[in-house]
Write an enzyme that holds these catalytic residues in place. Structure first.
Site, PDB file in Angstrom:
ATOM      1  N   GLU A 246       0.815  -1.222   0.000  1.00 12.65           N
ATOM      2  CA  GLU A 246       0.000   0.000   0.000  1.00 12.65           C
ATOM      3  C   GLU A 246       0.847   1.270   0.000  1.00 12.65           C
ATOM      4  O   GLU A 246       0.654   2.172   0.814  1.00 12.65           O
ATOM      5  CB  GLU A 246      -0.944   0.000   1.202  1.00 12.65           C
ATOM      6  CG  GLU A 246      -1.961  -1.125   1.136  1.00 12.65           C
ATOM      7  CD  GLU A 246      -3.080  -1.021   2.162  1.00 12.65           C
ATOM      8  OE1 GLU A 246      -2.837  -0.496   3.252  1.00 12.65           O
ATOM      9  OE2 GLU A 246      -4.197  -1.476   1.852  1.00 12.65           O
ATOM     10  N   ASP A 319      -8.801  -8.657   3.308  1.00 19.20           N
ATOM     11  CA  ASP A 319      -8.570  -7.624   4.328  1.00 19.20           C
ATOM     12  C   ASP A 319      -9.671  -7.556   5.379  1.00 19.20           C
ATOM     13  O   ASP A 319     -10.543  -6.693   5.285  1.00 19.20           O
ATOM     14  CB  ASP A 319      -8.436  -6.247   3.634  1.00 19.20           C
ATOM     15  CG  ASP A 319      -7.887  -5.188   4.582  1.00 19.20           C
ATOM     16  OD1 ASP A 319      -7.404  -5.560   5.654  1.00 19.20           O
ATOM     17  OD2 ASP A 319      -7.934  -3.993   4.231  1.00 19.20           O
ATOM     18  N   GLU A 347     -13.007  -2.121  11.653  1.00 19.27           N
ATOM     19  CA  GLU A 347     -12.887  -1.322  10.432  1.00 19.27           C
ATOM     20  C   GLU A 347     -13.994  -1.633   9.433  1.00 19.27           C
ATOM     21  O   GLU A 347     -14.536  -0.737   8.794  1.00 19.27           O
ATOM     22  CB  GLU A 347     -11.519  -1.567   9.782  1.00 19.27           C
ATOM     23  CG  GLU A 347     -11.361  -0.900   8.434  1.00 19.27           C
ATOM     24  CD  GLU A 347      -9.993  -1.132   7.790  1.00 19.27           C
ATOM     25  OE1 GLU A 347      -9.116  -1.753   8.435  1.00 19.27           O
ATOM     26  OE2 GLU A 347      -9.819  -0.685   6.637  1.00 19.27           O
TER      27      GLU A 347
HETATM   28  C1  GCV Z   1      -2.727   0.348   8.486  1.00 19.02           C
HETATM   29  C2  GCV Z   1      -6.204  -1.865   5.234  1.00 19.02           C
HETATM   30  C3  GCV Z   1      -6.632  -0.680   6.043  1.00 19.02           C
HETATM   31  C4  GCV Z   1      -5.475   0.278   6.254  1.00 19.02           C
HETATM   32  C5  GCV Z   1      -4.348  -0.486   6.935  1.00 19.02           C
HETATM   33  C6  GCV Z   1      -3.962  -1.656   6.049  1.00 19.02           C
HETATM   34  C7  GCV Z   1      -2.892  -2.506   6.687  1.00 19.02           C
HETATM   35  O1  GCV Z   1      -5.929  -1.502   3.938  1.00 19.02           O
HETATM   36  O2  GCV Z   1      -7.693  -0.047   5.404  1.00 19.02           O
HETATM   37  O3  GCV Z   1      -5.915   1.325   7.063  1.00 19.02           O
HETATM   38  O4  GCV Z   1      -3.235   0.331   7.176  1.00 19.02           O
HETATM   39  O5  GCV Z   1      -5.089  -2.472   5.836  1.00 19.02           O
HETATM   40  O6  GCV Z   1      -3.265  -3.468   7.339  1.00 19.02           O
HETATM   41  O7  GCV Z   1      -1.714  -2.223   6.525  1.00 19.02           O
END
Ligand code: GCV
Length: 672
Positions: A246, A319, A347
């Site tokens: 990411e 995720d 989340e």
């Molecule tokens: C900390 C997902 C979440 C992100 C998170 C990422 C990860 O994409 O939306 O907020 O980032 O996972 O676990 O690294």
């Protein structure tokens, strides 16, 4: 004379009525699950304690001998776990004479991961700002102590203090000194401190030109940094790393592998007994299936990681969705230490607004058979450590909602013993969290309060699956990951719902079979064939693995379309039932907790309707099919739902009122 007799009778009747009517005990949720037990210090003072070197360090033994209760343990930490276990047993009525309980944790590493930023925001945090208060001149000692007690009471022994999307400044002298102060407190509760690092720290902090893990200067930088940290925190746990994921940089930017990067850091902390937790959460926008990528990148590296490196893997391959199959990596890596990463913060399950007990979701994952070493190799046996992304913040109740506390508790209990049932854990949590009203018998409390609340907890995760993403649908979220946005197809494809649902006029679902992305073959047999074959693929994962025509007939005899609609409706009905049950529980709960929950459940029902109207409404536009007769009509037109999503996304949370509380959709968006 007659008058006073009359008054006495009246007073007696009033007293009788008062006695037979339970009076809720005031509580506000700030004692979490330590509310009902005797204070720790009292229990400690009432037992004979011994450190017994014959016991494993974190093990304890509670027993009665010579007319005295004893707690023996392999270490101070073990003693603490033993005293808390006794506290729990007392509340559960399991601490009678002759008690004899011996336990030790299944996994040596039982960590919380805090996604807390140095500006005090918390990524995916819904309980206020960072509990560490990075921007304050002092550290919040009282809160850290309370946190230490809560963690120790469920056997957690590590905390990664900062976000995996890390800021390099966490490693500057000022922050190391601050972290050392926090570590000094956490140590008292048997909790080791860890930090997430940013791969490019040597560049950001010291102006090095490279982050190449094979570059001697870079290697030396990390060794020096480790020496500096260990000087301040001699028992520092080690590093957690999000790299090449990411947008975060990593060793691949220099043509190196995850193993090269992890081992370089491993070498830096090895002299001090430190570890590196290297995350397997990697995916790139160009891959045809995001779910395949962790195996594609990590399987070739199996056996190449240093002894003090452990690969941290999210429970599912995408995720933290309300339902995913387990990550196939758990069944693939044989010569690599693996660590589970669960997400405690909700989340994708309604933030701290929805009642969603995650014990059942984690149990489902931990008990899934990977067949890695033949039948009977559940995920719980392929991992050697466990982490949970915390749901804590500065809120007085730590988690933003009393029922969200159940997930922190459940995570700790499963980290200690992954064989515990989600139901037992739910039951324990309720009994320790909610105080029995004055004037109520144990039996009445059990039947009238504990049982219905346990039923709500146990049904709650499936309710979320139903009203958010049933039948294997996944990632239908808008930008905040709160509300639905099935229409979203702009931008990076694997960040849009359309990539995941693949709905068109003919059908719906992601084809991960052998004729699709072949994700099924990342699982061991017989799972691979089971998932591949329509006849054996579990229906709750159908659209995860298969792209199905809308009129495909499911086991119920209904079509896929009808079944989807039915699940959405069932999810909302379930929340309505929770609300009804909760309304009846008012006499037994402190008003503050009752009202908080009633309000949240109301929001949850409206959100459930939002989810249904958005998804069913959107898919209906695509397939043109009518709703099945026994499903209630939709409420809100798509246009206003898109508007709501935009507003919710812009605010980063559902819409809030002037008290910063999430509010229900404004009436003007609803049909008369
Ligand atoms: C900390 C997902 C979440 C992100 C998170 C990422 C990860 O994409 O939306 O907020 O980032 O996972 O676990 O690294």
């Amino acid at each position: 004379m007659r008058k006073s007799f009359f008054l006495t009778v009246l007073a007696g009747a009033a007293l009788l009525a008062a006695c037979s009517r339970p009076a809720p005990v005031a509580q506000d949720g700030s004692d979490l699950w330590l509310a009902a037990g005797r204070p720790y210090a009292d229990i400690l003072a009432s037992v004979e304690t011994t450190i017994d070197p014959a016991l494993p360090a974190e093990a304890f033994h509670i027993y009665d001998a010579d007319g005295q209760r004893h707690v023996a343990a392999g270490s101070e930490a073990g003693l603490r776990y033993g005293v808390y276990a006794l506290q729990r047993a007392e509340v559960l009525g399991q601490a009678g004479p002759g008690m004899d309980v011996q336990e030790q944790p299944r996994y040596a590493l039982r960590l919380l991961n805090h996604w807390d930023n140095l500006d005090d925001t918390v990524e995916r945090g819904y309980a206020g700002e960072s509990m560490w208060e990075w921007t304050s001149p002092t550290i919040p000692e009282a809160r850290i102590r309370r946190y230490g007690e809560l963690c120790a009471s469920v056997g957690l022994n590590g905390a990664v203090l900062n976000n995996v999307n890390s800021n390099p400044l966490i490693l500057d002298a000022e922050h190391i000194a601050r972290v050392a102060k926090i570590a000094d407190i956490l140590r008292e509760y048997g909790i080791k401190t860890y930090l997430s690092i940013k791969w490019t720290s040597p560049i950001a902090l010291s102006g090095l030109k490279s982050g190449d893990p094979l570059n001697p200067q870079v290697r030396q930088w990390w060794k020096d940094k480790a020496a500096e940290i260990y000087k301040a925190i001699p028992d520092f746990g080690g590093f957690l790393v999000k790299a090449n994921s990411e947008g975060q940089a990593g060793p691949q930017d220099y043509g190196r592998t995850h193993a090269d990067g992890a081992n370089m850091l491993g070498e830096a902390v090895a002299p001090y007994g430190g570890i590196v937790m290297w995350r397997a959460f990697v995916y790139s926008p160009t891959s045809p299936d995001r779910a395949n990528q962790a195996v594609e990148e990590f399987l070739p590296l199996d056996g190449k990681f240093a002894d003090n490196v452990i690969v941290q893997i999210k429970n599912g391959p995408v995720d933290f969705q309300p339902r995913e199959p387990f990550s196939p990596l758990f069944g693939q890596l044989k010569d690599t230490q693996m660590m589970m990463e669960f997400q405690i913060t909700q989340e994708y399950l309604g933030f701290s607004n929805h009642l969603a007990y995650l014990g059942t979701m984690w149990e489902e994952c931990l008990q899934s058979d990977t067949y890695r070493d033949g039948p009977g190799t559940p995920v719980s046996k392929t991992i050697s450590a466990i982490a949970g992304v915390a749901n804590t913040g500065q809120d007085a109740n730590f988690c933003g909602y009393v029922f969200a506390q159940a997930n922190w508790y459940a995570f700790g209990r499963l980290a200690w013993d992954p064989e515990l049932s989600a139901e037992q854990i739910a039951d324990e949590w309720i009994r320790q969290t909610f105080l029995k009203p004055d004037g109520m018998t144990d039996k009445a409390f059990e039947g009238k309060f504990i049982e219905p609340v346990r039923d709500i907890l146990m049904a709650s995760r499936e309710a979320v699956v139903d009203y958010e993403m049933p039948v294997g649908l996944h990632h239908l979220f808008g930008g905040t990951h709160y509300g639905p946005a099935p229409w979203d197809r702009l931008g990076r494809p694997d960040w849009t719902p359309a990539y995941y649902h693949q709905a068109d006029s003919a059908g719906i679902g992601f084809d991960r079979t052998r004729s699709g992305s072949d994700n099924v073959d990342q699982y061991n047999e017989p799972l691979a064939s089971q998932y591949n074959d329509l006849a054996t693929c579990p229906e709750n994962l159908l659209l995860w693995f298969h792209h199905m025509p809308w009129d495909y007939q499911m086991a119920s005899g209904r079509t896929v379309w009808d079944e989807i609609c039915l699940h959405y409706d069932a999810g909302i009905r379930q929340v309505e039932a929770f609300r009804q049950t909760w309304a009846g529980l008012k006499p037994y709960v402190a008003p503050a907790l009752w009202e908080e929950t009633a309000r949240k459940l109301e929001i949850q029902q409206h959100d459930g309707e939002w989810w249904r109207d958005a998804n069913v409404g959107y898919f209906q536009q695509i397939n043109g099919l009518p709703l099945p007769a026994d499903v209630r009509p939709l409420d809100t037109p798509i246009d206003s739902l898109i508007y709501r999503q935009v507003r919710s996304d812009r605010l980063g949370m559902p819409i809030h009122d002037e008290n910063n509380r999430p509010i229900i959709v404004a009436p003007r968006f609803r049909r008369p």
